[in-house]
Design a protein around this motif. Structure first.
Motif, PDB file in Angstrom:
ATOM      1  N   VAL A  78       0.930  -1.119  -0.208  1.00 19.95           N
ATOM      2  CA  VAL A  78       0.196   0.243  -0.059  1.00 19.95           C
ATOM      3  C   VAL A  78       0.896   1.087  -0.268  1.00 19.95           C
ATOM      4  N   VAL A  79       0.530   1.910  -0.797  1.00 19.37           N
ATOM      5  CA  VAL A  79       1.415   3.403  -0.892  1.00 19.37           C
ATOM      6  C   VAL A  79       0.930   4.196  -0.040  1.00 19.37           C
ATOM      7  N   ASP A  80       2.109   5.307   0.234  1.00 15.46           N
ATOM      8  CA  ASP A  80       1.437   6.225   1.372  1.00 15.46           C
ATOM      9  C   ASP A  80       2.551   7.733   0.406  1.00 15.46           C
ATOM     10  N   LEU A  81       0.610   8.072  -0.146  1.00 13.37           N
ATOM     11  CA  LEU A  81       0.859   8.740  -1.290  1.00 13.37           C
ATOM     12  C   LEU A  81       1.183  10.534  -0.442  1.00 13.37           C
ATOM     13  N   VAL A  82       1.044  10.030   1.040  1.00 12.62           N
ATOM     14  CA  VAL A  82       0.685  11.699   1.860  1.00 12.62           C
ATOM     15  C   VAL A  82       2.581  11.853   1.896  1.00 12.62           C
ATOM     16  N   SER A  83       3.169  10.473   2.504  1.00 10.96           N
ATOM     17  CA  SER A  83       3.938  11.048   3.325  1.00 10.96           C
ATOM     18  C   SER A  83       4.790  11.421   1.734  1.00 10.96           C
ATOM     19  N   PHE A  84       5.107  10.270   1.012  1.00 11.66           N
ATOM     20  CA  PHE A  84       6.287  10.279  -0.519  1.00 11.66           C
ATOM     21  C   PHE A  84       6.060  11.547  -0.977  1.00 11.66           C
ATOM     22  N   GLU A  85       4.765  12.656  -1.309  1.00 10.36           N
ATOM     23  CA  GLU A  85       4.291  13.341  -1.774  1.00 10.36           C
ATOM     24  C   GLU A  85       5.205  15.117  -0.782  1.00 10.36           C
ATOM     25  N   GLN A  86       5.146  15.008   0.475  1.00  9.63           N
ATOM     26  CA  GLN A  86       5.881  16.098   1.899  1.00  9.63           C
ATOM     27  C   GLN A  86       7.325  15.788   1.168  1.00  9.63           C
ATOM     28  N   LEU A  87       7.966  14.432   1.447  1.00 11.06           N
ATOM     29  CA  LEU A  87       9.571  14.664   1.663  1.00 11.06           C
ATOM     30  C   LEU A  87       9.600  15.192  -0.190  1.00 11.06           C
ATOM     31  N   VAL A  88       9.084  14.307  -0.986  1.00 13.28           N
ATOM     32  CA  VAL A  88      10.207  14.753  -2.835  1.00 13.28           C
ATOM     33  C   VAL A  88       9.531  16.034  -3.857  1.00 13.28           C
ATOM     34  N   LEU A  89       8.089  16.851  -2.774  1.00 13.12           N
ATOM     35  CA  LEU A  89       7.483  17.623  -3.732  1.00 13.12           C
ATOM     36  C   LEU A  89       8.095  19.196  -3.254  1.00 13.12           C
ATOM     37  N   PRO A  90       8.738  19.868  -2.006  1.00 14.19           N
ATOM     38  CA  PRO A  90       9.398  20.090  -1.536  1.00 14.19           C
ATOM     39  C   PRO A  90      11.331  20.723  -2.610  1.00 14.19           C
ATOM     40  N   MET A  91      12.080  19.581  -2.255  1.00 17.88           N
ATOM     41  CA  MET A  91      13.101  19.585  -3.130  1.00 17.88           C
ATOM     42  C   MET A  91      12.949  19.578  -4.438  1.00 17.88           C
ATOM     43  N   LEU A  92      12.131  18.877  -5.690  1.00 15.42           N
ATOM     44  CA  LEU A  92      11.960  18.852  -6.714  1.00 15.42           C
ATOM     45  C   LEU A  92      11.230  20.636  -7.393  1.00 15.42           C
ATOM     46  N   ARG A  93      10.149  21.207  -5.803  1.00 11.15           N
ATOM     47  CA  ARG A  93      10.365  22.549  -6.207  1.00 11.15           C
ATOM     48  C   ARG A  93      11.948  23.287  -6.333  1.00 11.15           C
ATOM     49  N   ASN A  94      12.037  22.943  -5.124  1.00 15.19           N
ATOM     50  CA  ASN A  94      13.608  23.469  -4.761  1.00 15.19           C
ATOM     51  C   ASN A  94      14.588  23.436  -5.841  1.00 15.19           C
ATOM     52  N   VAL A  95      14.154  22.480  -6.524  1.00 11.90           N
ATOM     53  CA  VAL A  95      15.466  22.476  -7.938  1.00 11.90           C
ATOM     54  C   VAL A  95      15.051  23.127  -9.025  1.00 11.90           C
ATOM     55  N   ASN A  96      13.688  23.285  -8.703  1.00 11.51           N
ATOM     56  CA  ASN A  96      12.967  23.947 -10.431  1.00 11.51           C
ATOM     57  C   ASN A  96      13.174  25.235  -9.887  1.00 11.51           C
ATOM     58  N   HIS A  97      12.948  26.089  -8.994  1.00 13.77           N
ATOM     59  CA  HIS A  97      12.838  27.180  -8.843  1.00 13.77           C
ATOM     60  C   HIS A  97      14.234  27.981  -8.298  1.00 13.77           C
ATOM     61  N   GLY A  98      15.879  27.075  -8.325  1.00  7.78           N
ATOM     62  CA  GLY A  98      16.876  27.239  -8.062  1.00  7.78           C
ATOM     63  C   GLY A  98      17.016  28.547  -9.238  1.00  7.78           C
ATOM     64  N   SER A  99      18.031  29.249  -9.258  1.00 13.33           N
ATOM     65  CA  SER A  99      18.644  30.473  -9.868  1.00 13.33           C
ATOM     66  C   SER A  99      20.291  29.819 -10.488  1.00 13.33           C
ATOM     67  N   VAL A 125       7.736  15.960 -12.407  1.00 16.72           N
ATOM     68  CA  VAL A 125       9.545  15.567 -12.637  1.00 16.72           C
ATOM     69  C   VAL A 125       9.457  16.266 -14.247  1.00 16.72           C
ATOM     70  N   ARG A 126       8.179  16.201 -14.528  1.00 12.43           N
ATOM     71  CA  ARG A 126       8.368  17.028 -16.378  1.00 12.43           C
ATOM     72  C   ARG A 126       8.675  18.356 -16.723  1.00 12.43           C
ATOM     73  N   GLN A 127       8.244  18.922 -14.976  1.00 14.13           N
ATOM     74  CA  GLN A 127       8.885  20.328 -14.643  1.00 14.13           C
ATOM     75  C   GLN A 127      10.182  20.280 -15.093  1.00 14.13           C
ATOM     76  N   THR A 128      10.914  19.301 -14.060  1.00 18.31           N
ATOM     77  CA  THR A 128      12.166  19.273 -14.049  1.00 18.31           C
ATOM     78  C   THR A 128      12.862  18.449 -14.917  1.00 18.31           C
ATOM     79  N   LEU A 129      12.127  18.250 -15.577  1.00 13.68           N
ATOM     80  CA  LEU A 129      13.133  17.449 -17.072  1.00 13.68           C
ATOM     81  C   LEU A 129      13.487  18.983 -18.066  1.00 13.68           C
TER      82      LEU A 129
END
Length: 166
Positions: A78-99, A125-129
């Motif tokens: 059973v996938v814990d989507l809330v836990s996964f998103e709380q950990l991964v999404l802020p990191m990806l947003r940070n990568v995507n919005h870095g100078s 992921v699409r935005q990062t790529l």
């Protein structure tokens, strides 16, 4: 992207070793990997581990075979989507919005069935790529069964090199 020719070939171990080498060379790097969780010699699930040291559940074995409406499953997990998103999404947003001055390598291990239950992850992921300018070091599964849209999209991109490991 790294893709296995067989299951259990050590994709995550390879990613971890490359990550350690890059970090020790002073190269800016962020991201996450997935790690097996074992109890009494038996795999009971997977955790997400960020390169900044945060950890949380991605999935756990469920003893209950009935499914609720809001439950996401892959086999016995059973996938814990809330836990996964709380950990991964802020990191990806940070990568995507870095100078431009802080371009980095972004580790994404992995883009598989469990992770793809998250529409927000797919978009990040699409935005990062396409938009961040970050170099992505990631893993994708062996093509088998029903194709996973994002995985096939990544596999067919002209700016992606896939290394098959065995």
């Amino acid at each position: 992207f790294v893709s296995p020719l067989f299951l259990g070939v050590g994709k995550t171990t390879l990613i971890q070793k490359v990550t350690q080498a890059l970090k020790s060379s002073g190269i800016p790097i962020d991201g996450f990997y997935t790690e097996e969780v074992r109890e009494g010699g038996r795999r009971t699930g997977f955790d997400v581990v960020t390169l900044s040291g945060k950890r949380g559940p991605l999935s756990r074995v469920s003893s209950d075979s009935s499914t609720s409406r809001r439950e996401y499953r892959v086999g016995q997990y059973v996938v814990d989507l809330v836990s996964f998103e709380q950990l991964v999404l802020p990191m990806l947003r940070n990568v995507n919005h870095g100078s431009d001055a802080e371009k980095k390598i972004c580790v994404i291990d992995e883009i598989g069935k469990m992770e793809l239950f998250s529409q927000a992850f797919i978009q990040a992921v699409r935005q990062t790529l396409t938009g961040s300018g970050a170099v992505v070091l990631g893993t994708i599964p062996i093509p088998k069964g029903k194709p996973l849209d994002l995985v096939e999209e990544i596999r067919s991109r002209k700016d992606v090199k896939v290394f098959n490991v065995s």
